[in-house]
Motif scaffolding. Structure first.
Motif, mmCIF file in Angstrom:
data_model
loop_
_atom_site.group_PDB
_atom_site.id
_atom_site.type_symbol
_atom_site.label_atom_id
_atom_site.label_comp_id
_atom_site.label_asym_id
_atom_site.label_seq_id
_atom_site.Cartn_x
_atom_site.Cartn_y
_atom_site.Cartn_z
ATOM 1 N N LEU A 39 26.651 36.776 34.027
ATOM 2 C CA LEU A 39 26.640 37.154 35.444
ATOM 3 C C LEU A 39 26.064 38.551 35.605
ATOM 4 C CD1 LEU A 39 30.203 36.064 36.620
ATOM 5 C CD2 LEU A 39 28.045 34.862 36.995
ATOM 6 N N ASP A 40 25.454 38.794 36.754
ATOM 7 C CA ASP A 40 25.013 40.159 37.013
ATOM 8 C C ASP A 40 26.243 41.020 37.297
ATOM 9 O OD1 ASP A 40 25.638 40.175 39.869
ATOM 10 O OD2 ASP A 40 23.773 39.088 40.200
ATOM 11 N N ALA A 41 26.061 42.316 37.208
ATOM 12 C CA ALA A 41 27.192 43.253 37.300
ATOM 13 C C ALA A 41 27.933 43.139 38.629
ATOM 14 C CB ALA A 41 26.698 44.681 37.084
ATOM 15 N N GLU A 42 27.220 42.976 39.737
ATOM 16 C CA GLU A 42 27.882 42.904 41.049
ATOM 17 C C GLU A 42 28.743 41.654 41.169
ATOM 18 O OE1 GLU A 42 26.848 42.767 45.822
ATOM 19 O OE2 GLU A 42 25.236 43.193 44.403
ATOM 20 N N MET A 43 28.226 40.524 40.715
ATOM 21 C CA MET A 43 29.000 39.283 40.805
ATOM 22 C C MET A 43 30.218 39.336 39.888
ATOM 23 S SD MET A 43 27.589 35.423 40.579
ATOM 24 C CE MET A 43 28.628 34.025 40.926
ATOM 25 N N LEU A 44 30.059 39.924 38.707
ATOM 26 C CA LEU A 44 31.190 40.060 37.790
ATOM 27 C C LEU A 44 32.262 40.969 38.386
ATOM 28 C CD1 LEU A 44 32.536 39.402 35.119
ATOM 29 C CD2 LEU A 44 31.209 41.263 34.081
ATOM 30 N N THR A 45 31.857 42.064 39.006
ATOM 31 C CA THR A 45 32.814 42.971 39.656
ATOM 32 C C THR A 45 33.563 42.252 40.773
ATOM 33 O OG1 THR A 45 31.497 44.915 39.094
ATOM 34 C CG2 THR A 45 33.035 45.137 40.938
ATOM 35 N N ASP A 46 32.836 41.492 41.607
ATOM 36 C CA ASP A 46 33.482 40.717 42.675
ATOM 37 C C ASP A 46 34.466 39.707 42.096
ATOM 38 O OD1 ASP A 46 32.027 42.113 44.568
ATOM 39 O OD2 ASP A 46 30.667 40.446 45.034
ATOM 40 N N ALA A 47 34.069 39.012 41.036
ATOM 41 C CA ALA A 47 34.936 38.005 40.420
ATOM 42 C C ALA A 47 36.215 38.642 39.885
ATOM 43 C CB ALA A 47 34.194 37.277 39.301
ATOM 44 N N GLU A 48 36.087 39.786 39.247
ATOM 45 C CA GLU A 48 37.263 40.474 38.714
ATOM 46 C C GLU A 48 38.194 40.919 39.838
ATOM 47 O OE1 GLU A 48 36.057 42.566 34.585
ATOM 48 O OE2 GLU A 48 35.076 43.395 36.367
ATOM 49 N N LEU A 49 37.642 41.424 40.927
ATOM 50 C CA LEU A 49 38.461 41.849 42.056
ATOM 51 C C LEU A 49 39.191 40.657 42.676
ATOM 52 C CD1 LEU A 49 39.471 43.921 44.085
ATOM 53 C CD2 LEU A 49 37.311 43.633 45.339
ATOM 54 N N LEU A 50 38.477 39.565 42.904
ATOM 55 C CA LEU A 50 39.108 38.378 43.480
ATOM 56 C C LEU A 50 40.213 37.852 42.572
ATOM 57 C CD1 LEU A 50 35.981 36.496 44.847
ATOM 58 C CD2 LEU A 50 37.684 37.769 46.145
ATOM 59 N N LEU A 51 39.933 37.775 41.280
ATOM 60 C CA LEU A 51 40.944 37.287 40.347
ATOM 61 C C LEU A 51 42.162 38.204 40.352
ATOM 62 C CD1 LEU A 51 41.841 35.264 38.224
ATOM 63 C CD2 LEU A 51 40.562 36.597 36.519
ATOM 64 N N SER A 52 41.954 39.509 40.372
ATOM 65 C CA SER A 52 43.077 40.448 40.426
ATOM 66 C C SER A 52 43.942 40.206 41.651
ATOM 67 C CB SER A 52 42.569 41.891 40.476
ATOM 68 O OG SER A 52 42.060 42.285 39.247
ATOM 69 N N GLU A 53 43.310 40.023 42.803
ATOM 70 C CA GLU A 53 44.063 39.815 44.038
ATOM 71 C C GLU A 53 44.888 38.529 43.987
ATOM 72 O OE1 GLU A 53 44.504 41.980 46.295
ATOM 73 O OE2 GLU A 53 42.967 43.396 45.676
ATOM 74 N N VAL A 54 44.285 37.445 43.516
ATOM 75 C CA VAL A 54 44.995 36.165 43.493
ATOM 76 C C VAL A 54 46.098 36.174 42.436
ATOM 77 C CG1 VAL A 54 44.723 33.674 43.175
ATOM 78 C CG2 VAL A 54 43.000 34.946 44.453
ATOM 79 N N VAL A 55 45.853 36.765 41.286
ATOM 80 C CA VAL A 55 46.890 36.874 40.251
ATOM 81 C C VAL A 55 48.033 37.756 40.738
ATOM 82 C CG1 VAL A 55 47.408 37.845 37.968
ATOM 83 C CG2 VAL A 55 45.437 36.327 38.269
ATOM 84 N N THR A 56 47.717 38.852 41.394
ATOM 85 C CA THR A 56 48.759 39.740 41.916
ATOM 86 C C THR A 56 49.627 39.007 42.934
ATOM 87 O OG1 THR A 56 47.435 41.700 41.468
ATOM 88 C CG2 THR A 56 49.192 41.923 43.102
ATOM 89 N N ASN A 57 49.008 38.204 43.800
ATOM 90 C CA ASN A 57 49.796 37.390 44.743
ATOM 91 C C ASN A 57 50.716 36.430 44.007
ATOM 92 O OD1 ASN A 57 48.883 38.553 47.079
ATOM 93 N ND2 ASN A 57 47.484 36.897 47.611
ATOM 94 N N ALA A 58 50.204 35.783 42.973
ATOM 95 C CA ALA A 58 51.034 34.852 42.196
ATOM 96 C C ALA A 58 52.197 35.594 41.543
ATOM 97 C CB ALA A 58 50.190 34.146 41.135
ATOM 98 N N LEU A 59 51.930 36.785 41.042
ATOM 99 C CA LEU A 59 52.968 37.581 40.386
ATOM 100 C C LEU A 59 54.034 38.024 41.388
ATOM 101 C CD1 LEU A 59 53.844 38.891 37.715
ATOM 102 C CD2 LEU A 59 52.442 40.866 38.333
ATOM 103 N N ARG A 60 53.609 38.449 42.562
ATOM 104 C CA ARG A 60 54.548 38.952 43.568
ATOM 105 C C ARG A 60 55.322 37.847 44.277
ATOM 106 N NH1 ARG A 60 50.947 43.624 46.456
ATOM 107 N NH2 ARG A 60 51.133 45.131 44.764
ATOM 108 N N HIS A 61 54.669 36.723 44.531
ATOM 109 C CA HIS A 61 55.260 35.724 45.419
ATOM 110 C C HIS A 61 55.617 34.404 44.760
ATOM 111 C CE1 HIS A 61 54.215 38.431 48.633
ATOM 112 N NE2 HIS A 61 52.946 38.396 48.278
ATOM 113 N N GLY A 62 55.109 34.125 43.574
ATOM 114 C CA GLY A 62 55.354 32.826 42.955
ATOM 115 C C GLY A 62 56.237 32.923 41.732
ATOM 116 N N PRO A 63 57.066 31.929 41.515
ATOM 117 C CA PRO A 63 57.930 31.921 40.326
ATOM 118 C C PRO A 63 57.217 31.283 39.126
ATOM 119 C CG PRO A 63 58.450 30.052 41.711
ATOM 120 C CD PRO A 63 57.386 30.845 42.441
ATOM 121 N N GLY A 64 57.827 31.413 37.973
ATOM 122 C CA GLY A 64 57.376 30.696 36.784
ATOM 123 C C GLY A 64 56.087 31.228 36.201
#
Length: 144
Positions: A39-64
């Protein structure tokens, strides 16, 4: 094959994250290992940011457990984050600019090509499309 060149084959990744503050960082690191050369650098940066946000939501709001699946092909990066919760609040909350937290889904909405939730679950996914023509499309429009 750096700089966003098409991948010769599809790339898949699946892993489980710890329910710990390091979860988003571990997810970003794994995604970078998967995609850095494809991936180009911009797309990789976007992907990492999106993944961080969704994982953080799972960590804060989801069990297991928290499970991440990613698939990269010549057209897109598709990422899923699954926890063991029973439902997901899809509505994006509008907040004051100086409010702390609560911006994650707005970022996902703005950056992802598409995103969604499997109804009645906390199985969240997003896609980032690669730039350029799609299969069956020509690189330039036919003006004749």
């Amino acid at each position: 094959m750096s700089g966003g060149a098409p991948t010769p084959a599809d790339i898949d990744l699946e892993f489980e994250l710890p329910r710990a503050a390091c979860a988003a960082g571990e997810a970003r690191h794994a995604l970078r290992r998967l995609c850095a050369d494809a991936l180009d650098a911009e797309m990789l940066t976007d992907a990492e940011l999106l993944l961080s946000e969704v994982v953080t939501n799972a960590l804060r709001h989801g069990p297991g457990s928290i499970r991440v699946r990613a698939h990269l092909d010549q057209e897109q990066l598709f990422v899923e984050v699954i926890d063991q919760g029973s439902g997901f609040e899809r509505e994006l909350r509008r907040r004051d600019f100086d409010a702390v937290g609560g911006w994650g889904l707005g970022i996902v909405e703005d950056l992802a090509s598409r995103w969604g939730v499997h109804e009645g679950t906390t199985h969240v996914w997003f896609e980032l499309e690669r730039p350029g023509p799609r299969l069956g499309e020509s690189a330039a429009p036919d003006l004749d």
